[in-house]
Enzyme design. Sequence first.
Site, PDB file in Angstrom:
ATOM      1  N   CYS A   2       1.990 -19.212  56.536  1.00 41.09           N
ATOM      2  CA  CYS A   2       2.751 -18.997  55.474  1.00 41.09           C
ATOM      3  C   CYS A   2       4.263 -18.608  55.898  1.00 41.09           C
ATOM      4  O   CYS A   2       4.322 -18.044  56.973  1.00 41.09           O
ATOM      5  CB  CYS A   2       2.324 -18.098  54.372  1.00 41.09           C
ATOM      6  N   ARG A  27       5.252 -22.613  61.225  1.00 44.35           N
ATOM      7  CA  ARG A  27       4.117 -21.590  61.148  1.00 44.35           C
ATOM      8  C   ARG A  27       3.091 -22.191  60.131  1.00 44.35           C
ATOM      9  O   ARG A  27       1.981 -21.796  60.207  1.00 44.35           O
ATOM     10  CB  ARG A  27       4.611 -20.518  60.015  1.00 44.35           C
ATOM     11  N   TRP A  75       0.236 -21.737  53.318  1.00 40.99           N
ATOM     12  CA  TRP A  75      -0.890 -22.123  54.139  1.00 40.99           C
ATOM     13  C   TRP A  75      -2.101 -21.737  53.449  1.00 40.99           C
ATOM     14  O   TRP A  75      -2.404 -20.481  53.505  1.00 40.99           O
ATOM     15  CB  TRP A  75      -0.836 -21.785  55.319  1.00 40.99           C
ATOM     16  N   ASN A 101       2.468 -13.140  51.963  1.00 37.77           N
ATOM     17  CA  ASN A 101       2.086 -13.868  53.334  1.00 37.77           C
ATOM     18  C   ASN A 101       0.722 -12.889  53.584  1.00 37.77           C
ATOM     19  O   ASN A 101       0.955 -11.836  53.466  1.00 37.77           O
ATOM     20  CB  ASN A 101       2.848 -13.941  54.379  1.00 37.77           C
ATOM     21  N   GLY A 102      -0.361 -13.311  53.874  1.00 39.98           N
ATOM     22  CA  GLY A 102      -1.503 -12.335  54.238  1.00 39.98           C
ATOM     23  C   GLY A 102      -2.675 -12.586  53.314  1.00 39.98           C
ATOM     24  O   GLY A 102      -2.890 -13.889  52.499  1.00 39.98           O
ATOM     25  N   GLU A 481      -7.741 -25.077  78.386  1.00 39.82           N
ATOM     26  CA  GLU A 481      -6.404 -25.268  77.503  1.00 39.82           C
ATOM     27  C   GLU A 481      -5.904 -26.559  77.469  1.00 39.82           C
ATOM     28  O   GLU A 481      -5.342 -26.767  76.484  1.00 39.82           O
ATOM     29  CB  GLU A 481      -5.254 -24.355  78.382  1.00 39.82           C
ATOM     30  N   LYS A 485      -5.062 -28.462  73.962  1.00 43.37           N
ATOM     31  CA  LYS A 485      -3.872 -29.011  73.589  1.00 43.37           C
ATOM     32  C   LYS A 485      -4.178 -30.486  72.925  1.00 43.37           C
ATOM     33  O   LYS A 485      -3.568 -30.952  72.126  1.00 43.37           O
ATOM     34  CB  LYS A 485      -2.954 -29.389  74.984  1.00 43.37           C
ATOM     35  N   GLU A 488      -5.622 -30.291  69.428  1.00 38.92           N
ATOM     36  CA  GLU A 488      -4.742 -29.598  68.480  1.00 38.92           C
ATOM     37  C   GLU A 488      -3.802 -30.697  67.873  1.00 38.92           C
ATOM     38  O   GLU A 488      -3.722 -30.868  66.604  1.00 38.92           O
ATOM     39  CB  GLU A 488      -3.762 -28.625  69.191  1.00 38.92           C
ATOM     40  N   HIS A 504     -26.909 -29.462  82.832  1.00 39.40           N
ATOM     41  CA  HIS A 504     -27.750 -28.768  82.019  1.00 39.40           C
ATOM     42  C   HIS A 504     -27.547 -29.420  80.587  1.00 39.40           C
ATOM     43  O   HIS A 504     -27.821 -28.182  79.614  1.00 39.40           O
ATOM     44  CB  HIS A 504     -27.607 -27.358  82.101  1.00 39.40           C
ATOM     45  N   LYS A 603       1.538 -21.773  63.316  1.00 42.47           N
ATOM     46  CA  LYS A 603       1.856 -21.169  64.714  1.00 42.47           C
ATOM     47  C   LYS A 603       1.406 -19.667  64.936  1.00 42.47           C
ATOM     48  O   LYS A 603       1.320 -19.087  65.755  1.00 42.47           O
ATOM     49  CB  LYS A 603       3.465 -21.311  64.827  1.00 42.47           C
TER      50      LYS A 603
END
Length: 608
Positions: A2, A27, A75, A101-102, A481, A485, A488, A504, A603
């Site tokens: 948000c 964001r 969001w 926001n929250g 990582e 990437k 995402e 395994h 973000k």
Amino acid sequence: MCGIVGYVGQNEAAPILLDGLARLEYRGYDSAGMAVYHDGEIEIVKAKGRLRVLRELTNNGLDLKGTIGIGHTRWATHGEPSVTNSHPHFNKDKSIVVVHNGIIENHQPLRDRLIRKGYRFISDTDTEVVAHMLDNYYNGDPLEAISKVMTRIEGSYALGVLFKDHPGEMYAVRKDSPLIVGVSDEGNFIASDIPAILNHTRNVYFIDNMEIVKLTREAVAFYNIDKEEIEKTMTVIDWDMEAAEKGGYEHFMLKEIYEQPKAVRDTINPRIKDGEIVIDEWHMTEEEVQNLNKIFIVACGSAYHAGISGKYVIEGIARIPVEVDVASEFRYRDPIIDDNSLVIVISQSGETADSLAALREAQRKGVKVLGIVNVVGSSIAREADSVLYTWAGLEIAVATTKAYSTQLAALYLLAIYLGNKRGKLEYAQYKQMVEELQELPDKIQSLLGDKERIQWFASKFAASRDIFYVGRGVDYATCMEGSLKLKEISYIHSEAYAAGELKHGTISLVEDGILVASVLTQPQLYEKTVSNMVEVKARGAYVMALTNIGNYDVEDVANFTIYIPKTNPWFTTSLAIIPLQLFAYYVSLARGLDVDKPRNLAKSVTVE
């Protein structure tokens, strides 16, 4: 998550709000809206989808008149993305308007209580509760109503509020969600993050938890929850505005990949003086350093992967046991921490909700916390006992690149510093590591010249359904990582596996034509990882190898090979990650996706 922007001043508000919201798109959001006060009324316009829809509805803001207003990009958490659930939210007669926001954790009992009092809800959001609660407590004094609401809502929130009865006034509140105040000759601002207002001012106040701000065209005033006025210190932001522009690159992500040599150099160089590592920001005594018997690294997402690399490096160089936790797990597992432990919290934004909660949990246990963050003045930076800034600069793309690389650099600095102070490194080793650390930026730069070859390779696998990454030791952390990437920004299912675990169970997933990317930069593990490459290739995999210059025999097994410059084995993640970032970028580009703003992601994750 948000974005909030508010403005009160001498200019038309709506175009300023739209510009600010555009600078917060990184964001993450799925709808947007604005409320502007004009001629005794608050006009609200909301839209589902991208910000351009709101622009079209308001003729780029020109049709929404007024010099005071609040804007929001949402969001979705409570309620699906829709116009009704979009912010701003309001009371029944639109005399009180709120952006948020929250998450209001106790919204349901509050909603039930308000319904019993006759209030009617039109959205599924937790935010609408705030608007009706303000209405319930409002008796003509905005500060009184806001403070009463603050004592009754639980969770995290940053709020921007307009009251119809108070033209020319805007109010803002913060608890555990980021919010700043900007001041200028043309007016005053609130925003979720600094980029939203950099075009207008660099003079900023950081709002602390449970503080209220009243803004008018001429002034800002700060209050605690008891409505007592308090003094705040202004911060001057020295970011270059060009950092928020693409600078000729097609996407922010590509620009930020190319900014990594400078960002890593900016993180390392100020802490190396006359060939010695000096970390003035870390407030631990010599005795505390010597008595340190355990380190906990706590982070989320890519920062967590940096922490896993850091575990290998710190244990290998400084010989201190390290545990790495996902922040959301650390805060709830009641970790056993003694007085001679250190908690390191890593966060790009410094506002990550779970990481911030983990920091507070550690401090409740009486342990010192070191924050590794990028954003000056952020919550983690202010609350940690010490803070090590990474100096990555502004990062816009949702998928982090340069912030991750600077986190690695900060962890290398700490590992070498601790290894030297605790006598685990011979002086010659220490000096050599410092020299190799200073050479990393140039070696990163050299890898950026191989992008055409990587782009060609990425185009061959743009239609993949599954891609796997395998490695051992610190290479496994690099794989984690690299895999993140890819998933995402390309939406391809991708997983990282410890290469020794293939037999395994996971090798059952390997089939004809599937890409397996093998990272093998650790000399003592090289032959073992080659044997794993042989195993997957025998089962039909197409094998990509990422290894050090000189390991040319890997081409006997690999179908495609990328070489990185030689460096100290503990530092190879900083080099190996560059081709993996470029590979993910070019796969996403080939699939025609929004590289900078991948779906469903934000973000700065400021809620659980």
